[in-house]
Design a protein around this motif. Structure first.
Motif, PDB file in Angstrom:
ATOM      1  N   PRO A  50       0.296  -4.810   3.059  1.00 40.44           N
ATOM      2  CA  PRO A  50      -1.137  -5.115   3.119  1.00 40.44           C
ATOM      3  C   PRO A  50      -1.408  -6.391   3.915  1.00 40.44           C
ATOM      4  O   PRO A  50      -0.515  -7.228   4.107  1.00 40.44           O
ATOM      5  CB  PRO A  50      -1.519  -5.292   1.651  1.00 40.44           C
ATOM      6  CG  PRO A  50      -0.263  -5.779   1.000  1.00 40.44           C
ATOM      7  CD  PRO A  50       0.875  -5.106   1.741  1.00 40.44           C
TER       8      PRO A  50
ATOM      9  N   ARG B 222      -3.461   7.034  -2.557  1.00 42.93           N
ATOM     10  CA  ARG B 222      -3.150   5.657  -2.183  1.00 42.93           C
ATOM     11  C   ARG B 222      -3.165   4.787  -3.426  1.00 42.93           C
ATOM     12  O   ARG B 222      -4.145   4.756  -4.162  1.00 42.93           O
ATOM     13  CB  ARG B 222      -4.148   5.125  -1.164  1.00 42.93           C
ATOM     14  CG  ARG B 222      -3.841   3.702  -0.638  1.00 42.93           C
ATOM     15  CD  ARG B 222      -4.477   2.613  -1.482  1.00 42.93           C
ATOM     16  NE  ARG B 222      -5.917   2.769  -1.527  1.00 42.93           N
ATOM     17  CZ  ARG B 222      -6.692   2.190  -2.443  1.00 42.93           C
ATOM     18  NH1 ARG B 222      -6.179   1.450  -3.412  1.00 42.93           N
ATOM     19  NH2 ARG B 222      -8.004   2.374  -2.431  1.00 42.93           N
TER      20      ARG B 222
ATOM     21  N   SER C 219      -2.645   0.835  -4.396  1.00 45.52           N
ATOM     22  CA  SER C 219      -2.466  -0.552  -3.972  1.00 45.52           C
ATOM     23  C   SER C 219      -1.767  -1.300  -5.092  1.00 45.52           C
ATOM     24  O   SER C 219      -2.326  -1.471  -6.185  1.00 45.52           O
ATOM     25  CB  SER C 219      -3.821  -1.199  -3.669  1.00 45.52           C
ATOM     26  OG  SER C 219      -4.435  -0.585  -2.561  1.00 45.52           O
TER      27      SER C 219
ATOM     28  N   ILE D 211      -6.908   1.908   3.177  1.00 42.70           N
ATOM     29  CA  ILE D 211      -5.675   1.140   3.300  1.00 42.70           C
ATOM     30  C   ILE D 211      -6.053  -0.316   3.559  1.00 42.70           C
ATOM     31  O   ILE D 211      -6.855  -0.591   4.454  1.00 42.70           O
ATOM     32  CB  ILE D 211      -4.807   1.660   4.464  1.00 42.70           C
ATOM     33  CG1 ILE D 211      -4.472   3.142   4.279  1.00 42.70           C
ATOM     34  CG2 ILE D 211      -3.533   0.841   4.598  1.00 42.70           C
ATOM     35  CD1 ILE D 211      -3.782   3.763   5.485  1.00 42.70           C
ATOM     36  N   HIS D 212      -5.489  -1.228   2.813  1.00 39.79           N
ATOM     37  CA  HIS D 212      -5.790  -2.652   2.986  1.00 39.79           C
ATOM     38  C   HIS D 212      -4.905  -3.255   4.075  1.00 39.79           C
ATOM     39  O   HIS D 212      -4.101  -4.160   3.846  1.00 39.79           O
ATOM     40  CB  HIS D 212      -5.627  -3.381   1.648  1.00 39.79           C
ATOM     41  CG  HIS D 212      -6.601  -2.921   0.616  1.00 39.79           C
ATOM     42  ND1 HIS D 212      -6.325  -1.879  -0.245  1.00 39.79           N
ATOM     43  CD2 HIS D 212      -7.859  -3.336   0.324  1.00 39.79           C
ATOM     44  CE1 HIS D 212      -7.375  -1.681  -1.040  1.00 39.79           C
ATOM     45  NE2 HIS D 212      -8.312  -2.546  -0.711  1.00 39.79           N
TER      46      HIS D 212
ATOM     47  N   TRP E 170       5.051   3.429   2.605  1.00 38.02           N
ATOM     48  CA  TRP E 170       4.646   2.075   2.234  1.00 38.02           C
ATOM     49  C   TRP E 170       4.157   1.337   3.474  1.00 38.02           C
ATOM     50  O   TRP E 170       4.827   1.354   4.519  1.00 38.02           O
ATOM     51  CB  TRP E 170       5.807   1.295   1.637  1.00 38.02           C
ATOM     52  CG  TRP E 170       6.316   1.777   0.319  1.00 38.02           C
ATOM     53  CD1 TRP E 170       5.995   2.940  -0.334  1.00 38.02           C
ATOM     54  CD2 TRP E 170       7.272   1.109  -0.505  1.00 38.02           C
ATOM     55  NE1 TRP E 170       6.688   3.027  -1.509  1.00 38.02           N
ATOM     56  CE2 TRP E 170       7.482   1.921  -1.649  1.00 38.02           C
ATOM     57  CE3 TRP E 170       7.975  -0.091  -0.396  1.00 38.02           C
ATOM     58  CZ2 TRP E 170       8.368   1.557  -2.667  1.00 38.02           C
ATOM     59  CZ3 TRP E 170       8.855  -0.457  -1.405  1.00 38.02           C
ATOM     60  CH2 TRP E 170       9.043   0.355  -2.533  1.00 38.02           C
TER      61      TRP E 170
ATOM     62  N   GLU F 281       0.872  -1.165   0.000  1.00 38.23           N
ATOM     63  CA  GLU F 281       0.000   0.000   0.000  1.00 38.23           C
ATOM     64  C   GLU F 281       0.917   1.225   0.000  1.00 38.23           C
ATOM     65  O   GLU F 281       1.694   1.429   0.946  1.00 38.23           O
ATOM     66  CB  GLU F 281      -0.899   0.008   1.230  1.00 38.23           C
ATOM     67  CG  GLU F 281      -1.817  -1.199   1.337  1.00 38.23           C
ATOM     68  CD  GLU F 281      -2.906  -1.180   0.280  1.00 38.23           C
ATOM     69  OE1 GLU F 281      -3.882  -0.426   0.444  1.00 38.23           O
ATOM     70  OE2 GLU F 281      -2.776  -1.920  -0.716  1.00 38.23           O
TER      71      GLU F 281
END
Length: 232
Positions: free
Chosen positions: A121, A92, A94, A159-160, A118, A63
């Motif tokens: 994830p 952001r 991904s 954000i994952h 960074w 991320e």
């Protein structure tokens, strides 16, 4: 416990078009004691000269958040995104299963100054994605404004990962605080100015790991801009 990471101790990459300071190991800078903090893997403070930038390159399973301090950054990627990022906005990207992108200073006359962050994830090989959203400036000046979160709360980018990034823009003497739940950890990054975090002095470019603290209190000793990461 507050553990400072001083600006002067960061790694550095300096070439004709780029001056980059690395809070954690990155590229040719390697320090086995500075490989990130929790799921936070990279904080690079980059200054790019007018018209220059990073040519197309690839990433996976990260991320990547871009936070502009001065100037404007032009972004293009392999999923069809083309955008210009300005101060007051969060980007952001991904990387997920794989993405290529380029980043260039949008101006031919002025430098661009930004943080690239960074976060690893929680799930690998997700579909690559992109978001760009404004940050609530009034909320940032009153306390903490969300920049990124797992659920996209308050119009933050998603954000994952179980991580929340917030920013506070403080006047000299202003105090902000946030609770840190049991089992959570924090990272403070001072983008501008000078602050004290639970009594520990931090200057511009400094960071600090926060563990085993129930509350984080930040006092601005000068006008300051501070990023705070709440991490699992």
């Amino acid at each position: 416990m507050i553990t400072p990471r001083r600006s002067a101790d960061r790694g550095r990459t300096k070439i004709d078009w780029l001056d980059s300071r690395h809070t954690f190991s990155f590229g040719d800078y390697y320090d086995p004691g500075q490989m990130g903090f929790r799921t936070l893997r990279v904080i690079n403070e980059d200054r790019v000269r007018p018209g220059a930038g990073f040519p197309t390159h690839g990433h996976r399973d990260m991320e990547i958040i871009t936070y502009i301090l001065e100037g404007a950054l032009e972004h293009k990627d392999s999923i069809g995104t083309g955008s210009i990022i300005h101060p007051g906005e969060a980007q952001r990207m991904s990387a997920g299963a794989g993405i290529t992108h380029s980043e260039f200073n949008h101006s031919k006359t002025d430098p661009v100054h930004f943080l690239q962050i960074w976060i690893t994830p929680s799930t690998r090989a997700i579909a690559p994605g992109y978001e760009q959203k404004p940050i609530d400036d009034a909320k940032a000046r009153a306390g903490f404004a969300p920049v990124g979160s797992p659920d996209g709360r308050d119009q933050s980018v998603k954000i994952h990962q179980d991580a929340v990034l917030s920013v506070a823009k403080l006047e000299r003497g202003q105090t902000v605080g946030t609770d840190l739940k049991k089992g959570r950890h924090g990272w403070v990054q001072v983008a501008r100015g000078e602050v004290a975090v639970n009594g520990v002095a931090l200057a511009e470019g400094d960071g600090a790991a926060v563990s085993d603290e129930e509350k984080v209190t930040i006092v601005a000793n000068s006008p300051a801009e501070v990023l705070f990461f709440d991490l699992g």
